[in-house]
Design a protein around this motif. Structure first.
Motif, PDB file in Angstrom:
ATOM      1  N   TYR A 155      12.526  10.101  -5.915  1.00 18.30           N
ATOM      2  CA  TYR A 155      12.198   9.512  -7.216  1.00 18.30           C
ATOM      3  C   TYR A 155      13.150   8.344  -7.496  1.00 18.30           C
ATOM      4  CZ  TYR A 155      10.017  10.071 -11.883  1.00 18.30           C
ATOM      5  OH  TYR A 155       9.283   9.906 -13.041  1.00 18.30           O
ATOM      6  N   LEU A 156      14.457   8.564  -7.276  1.00 24.84           N
ATOM      7  CA  LEU A 156      15.444   7.514  -7.520  1.00 24.84           C
ATOM      8  C   LEU A 156      15.250   6.320  -6.589  1.00 24.84           C
ATOM      9  CD1 LEU A 156      18.706   9.570  -8.144  1.00 24.84           C
ATOM     10  CD2 LEU A 156      17.462   8.160  -9.801  1.00 24.84           C
TER      11      LEU A 156
ATOM     12  N   LEU B 276      -2.356  10.895   4.711  1.00 24.25           N
ATOM     13  CA  LEU B 276      -3.278  11.676   3.886  1.00 24.25           C
ATOM     14  C   LEU B 276      -2.883  11.590   2.412  1.00 24.25           C
ATOM     15  CD1 LEU B 276      -5.694  13.519   3.676  1.00 24.25           C
ATOM     16  CD2 LEU B 276      -4.217  15.465   4.267  1.00 24.25           C
ATOM     17  N   VAL B 277      -1.582  11.603   2.139  1.00 24.09           N
ATOM     18  CA  VAL B 277      -1.102  11.422   0.767  1.00 24.09           C
ATOM     19  C   VAL B 277      -1.618  10.104   0.201  1.00 24.09           C
ATOM     20  CG1 VAL B 277       0.954  11.009  -0.646  1.00 24.09           C
ATOM     21  CG2 VAL B 277       0.964  12.847   1.057  1.00 24.09           C
ATOM     22  N   GLN B 278      -1.461   9.034   0.957  1.00 16.95           N
ATOM     23  CA  GLN B 278      -1.883   7.725   0.473  1.00 16.95           C
ATOM     24  C   GLN B 278      -3.408   7.656   0.306  1.00 16.95           C
ATOM     25  OE1 GLN B 278       0.135   4.197   1.893  1.00 16.95           O
ATOM     26  NE2 GLN B 278       1.639   5.442   2.965  1.00 16.95           N
ATOM     27  N   LEU B 279      -4.141   8.286   1.221  1.00 21.29           N
ATOM     28  CA  LEU B 279      -5.602   8.298   1.109  1.00 21.29           C
ATOM     29  C   LEU B 279      -6.033   9.026  -0.167  1.00 21.29           C
ATOM     30  CD1 LEU B 279      -8.387   7.755   2.422  1.00 21.29           C
ATOM     31  CD2 LEU B 279      -8.174   9.992   3.540  1.00 21.29           C
ATOM     32  N   ILE B 280      -5.431  10.190  -0.436  1.00 23.11           N
ATOM     33  CA  ILE B 280      -5.769  10.963  -1.633  1.00 23.11           C
ATOM     34  C   ILE B 280      -5.423  10.173  -2.894  1.00 23.11           C
ATOM     35  CG2 ILE B 280      -5.171  13.023  -2.970  1.00 23.11           C
ATOM     36  CD1 ILE B 280      -4.776  14.465  -0.251  1.00 23.11           C
ATOM     37  N   LEU B 281      -4.221   9.596  -2.920  1.00 28.11           N
ATOM     38  CA  LEU B 281      -3.800   8.850  -4.104  1.00 28.11           C
ATOM     39  C   LEU B 281      -4.665   7.617  -4.338  1.00 28.11           C
ATOM     40  CD1 LEU B 281       0.085   9.106  -3.837  1.00 28.11           C
ATOM     41  CD2 LEU B 281      -1.357  10.108  -5.619  1.00 28.11           C
TER      42      LEU B 281
ATOM     43  N   TYR C 279       6.530  10.115  -4.842  1.00 29.09           N
ATOM     44  CA  TYR C 279       7.093   8.841  -4.393  1.00 29.09           C
ATOM     45  C   TYR C 279       5.996   7.770  -4.343  1.00 29.09           C
ATOM     46  CZ  TYR C 279       9.054   5.196  -1.483  1.00 29.09           C
ATOM     47  OH  TYR C 279       9.457   3.969  -1.015  1.00 29.09           O
ATOM     48  N   HIS C 280       4.893   8.088  -3.716  1.00 29.28           N
ATOM     49  CA  HIS C 280       3.828   7.085  -3.558  1.00 29.28           C
ATOM     50  C   HIS C 280       3.094   6.827  -4.878  1.00 29.28           C
ATOM     51  CE1 HIS C 280       4.183   6.286   0.705  1.00 29.28           C
ATOM     52  NE2 HIS C 280       4.353   7.584   0.907  1.00 29.28           N
ATOM     53  N   ALA C 281       2.992   7.837  -5.718  1.00 28.90           N
ATOM     54  CA  ALA C 281       2.391   7.611  -7.045  1.00 28.90           C
ATOM     55  C   ALA C 281       3.251   6.649  -7.860  1.00 28.90           C
ATOM     56  CB  ALA C 281       2.241   8.940  -7.783  1.00 28.90           C
ATOM     57  N   ILE C 282       4.564   6.833  -7.808  1.00 28.72           N
ATOM     58  CA  ILE C 282       5.476   5.942  -8.536  1.00 28.72           C
ATOM     59  C   ILE C 282       5.386   4.522  -8.001  1.00 28.72           C
ATOM     60  CG2 ILE C 282       7.919   5.423  -8.939  1.00 28.72           C
ATOM     61  CD1 ILE C 282       8.353   8.515  -8.958  1.00 28.72           C
ATOM     62  N   ARG C 283       5.371   4.380  -6.688  1.00 30.36           N
ATOM     63  CA  ARG C 283       5.280   3.031  -6.104  1.00 30.36           C
ATOM     64  C   ARG C 283       3.980   2.345  -6.527  1.00 30.36           C
ATOM     65  NH1 ARG C 283       9.620   0.959  -5.651  1.00 30.36           N
ATOM     66  NH2 ARG C 283       8.541  -0.717  -4.550  1.00 30.36           N
ATOM     67  N   HIS C 284       2.902   3.114  -6.609  1.00 27.88           N
ATOM     68  CA  HIS C 284       1.626   2.557  -7.071  1.00 27.88           C
ATOM     69  C   HIS C 284       1.744   2.059  -8.508  1.00 27.88           C
ATOM     70  CE1 HIS C 284      -2.781   2.255  -7.612  1.00 27.88           C
ATOM     71  NE2 HIS C 284      -2.532   2.743  -8.817  1.00 27.88           N
TER      72      HIS C 284
ATOM     73  N   ILE D 241      12.888   0.652   1.857  1.00 23.59           N
ATOM     74  CA  ILE D 241      12.319   1.976   2.134  1.00 23.59           C
ATOM     75  C   ILE D 241      10.927   2.024   1.521  1.00 23.59           C
ATOM     76  CG2 ILE D 241      12.541   4.462   1.734  1.00 23.59           C
ATOM     77  CD1 ILE D 241      15.569   4.067   1.552  1.00 23.59           C
ATOM     78  N   ASN D 242       9.938   2.387   2.311  1.00 22.95           N
ATOM     79  CA  ASN D 242       8.566   2.415   1.796  1.00 22.95           C
ATOM     80  C   ASN D 242       7.842   3.725   2.107  1.00 22.95           C
ATOM     81  OD1 ASN D 242       8.107   2.181   4.523  1.00 22.95           O
ATOM     82  ND2 ASN D 242       7.323   0.084   4.434  1.00 22.95           N
ATOM     83  N   GLU D 243       8.625   4.785   2.252  1.00 21.93           N
ATOM     84  CA  GLU D 243       8.041   6.096   2.536  1.00 21.93           C
ATOM     85  C   GLU D 243       9.002   7.177   2.051  1.00 21.93           C
ATOM     86  OE1 GLU D 243       8.026   7.274   6.682  1.00 21.93           O
ATOM     87  OE2 GLU D 243       9.604   5.811   7.152  1.00 21.93           O
TER      88      GLU D 243
END
Length: 318
Positions: A266-267, A194-199, A229-234, A164-166
């Motif tokens: 998050y999990l 847009l989330v990924q662009l901002i992050l 989610y994307h911040a954690i993956r980063h 899972i990547n989203e």
């Protein structure tokens, strides 16, 4: 014996090669409001509710839920919204379980998944905290509920949850909770791109200013948890430990179904880092960040956030 809901995407198999990879779009299409499954599950939930709605303990819990939703939407919620929130709640829990179980579910675990004990045994202390869906475990309807959980499990086991990547819950949440309801509460969800662009921009600026320092991150209106989610993956890609992630990445939302979904995201994001012996408290809180005087005091000491990010509620305070 329990009824099986046929999933038109293909037969159930334990062979991972024949499973359909899960995605936000697939989850919405196969389990959302226009799916084959959704009206069947909703009808059963509505029937179950009629059997237990007068139980005093359930009435008390539902009054608490209704009070929160009344604050959120500005009117008393009806049974249809309760059932939709309950549906999203149990679907989310079973999906997180399938992620943890590696698509090899043990049906005997499902009652513990729904009541939260499965996650507590894994050291996750607060996934099912303030859980409004536990009315389904009333002794009066318990057997029917367990059969319903099995039906949902049967449908979900056609899909591969290993990669899972989203934020896979975002689209079904937007679909099940009607747009007019979400917009009354100022809920406008941000596209993944847009989330990924901002992050990307935010983390690039942080690296330029602070180098290897781990930022404290808050989304004060986290919705389904896409930003988190994307911040954690980063951070995981940067080699940040689980302990430092849970210490530094937090979210708040007034909507109890949103915080359940954010905890699920998050999990899923940290699932590869979780060890059986490690206790985890997810820093996701069901609060009104616009009104709460204890904004920075949720039983954790966070004196400062370095990055406050997200899509705030676009609504006039009532």
């Amino acid at each position: 014996m329990h009824e099986v809901i046929e999933d038109k995407s293909g037969p159930h198999t334990e062979d991972m090669r024949n499973l359909t990879p899960i995605s936000a779009q697939t989850l919405r299409e196969k389990f959302g409001s226009t799916s084959y499954i959704y009206p069947k599950i909703k009808a059963k939930l509505e029937a179950f509710w009629k059997e237990v709605k007068d139980e005093q303990s359930i009435k008390t819990e539902m009054d608490n839920w209704a009070s929160i939703i009344r604050t959120l939407y500005g009117y008393k919620p009806d049974v249809s919204l309760l059932v939709d929130h309950t549906y999203l709640n149990i679907l989310t829990k079973i999906i997180v379980y399938l992620k943890f179980a590696g698509n090899k579910p043990d049906r005997t675990e499902i009652p513990k998944v729904i009541n939260g004990k499965y996650f507590i045994e894994k050291g996750i202390t607060n996934f099912s905290e303030e859980d409004f869906a536990l009315w389904l475990l009333s002794p009066q309807i318990e057997d029917k509920s367990f059969a319903l959980f099995d039906m949902i499990m049967d449908a979900l086991t056609n899909y591969d949850f290993s990669e899972i990547n989203e934020d896979i819950f975002r689209e079904i949440y937007e679909d099940i909770v009607e747009r007019k309801e979400r917009h009354k509460a100022g809920e406008y969800y941000t596209p993944e791109w847009l989330v990924q662009l901002i992050l990307n921009d935010v983390f690039a600026l942080w690296e330029e200013k602070k180098g290897g320092v781990i930022p404290k991150i808050l989304d004060p209106a986290c919705g389904s948890g896409t930003f988190l989610y994307h911040a954690i993956r980063h951070l995981i890609e940067k080699g940040i430990s689980l302990k430092n992630i849970t210490k530094n990445v937090s979210g708040i939302d007034i909507n109890p179904v949103a915080t359940i979904i954010t905890k699920a995201n998050y999990l899923i994001a940290i699932s590869d880092l979780i060890e059986e012996s490690e206790e985890i408290t997810l820093p996701i809180y069901t609060k009104d960040c616009l009104k709460s005087p204890d904004l920075f005091d949720y039983n954790v000491k966070i004196e400062k956030y370095d990055i406050v990010i997200g899509n705030p509620p676009w609504v006039v305070m009532r």
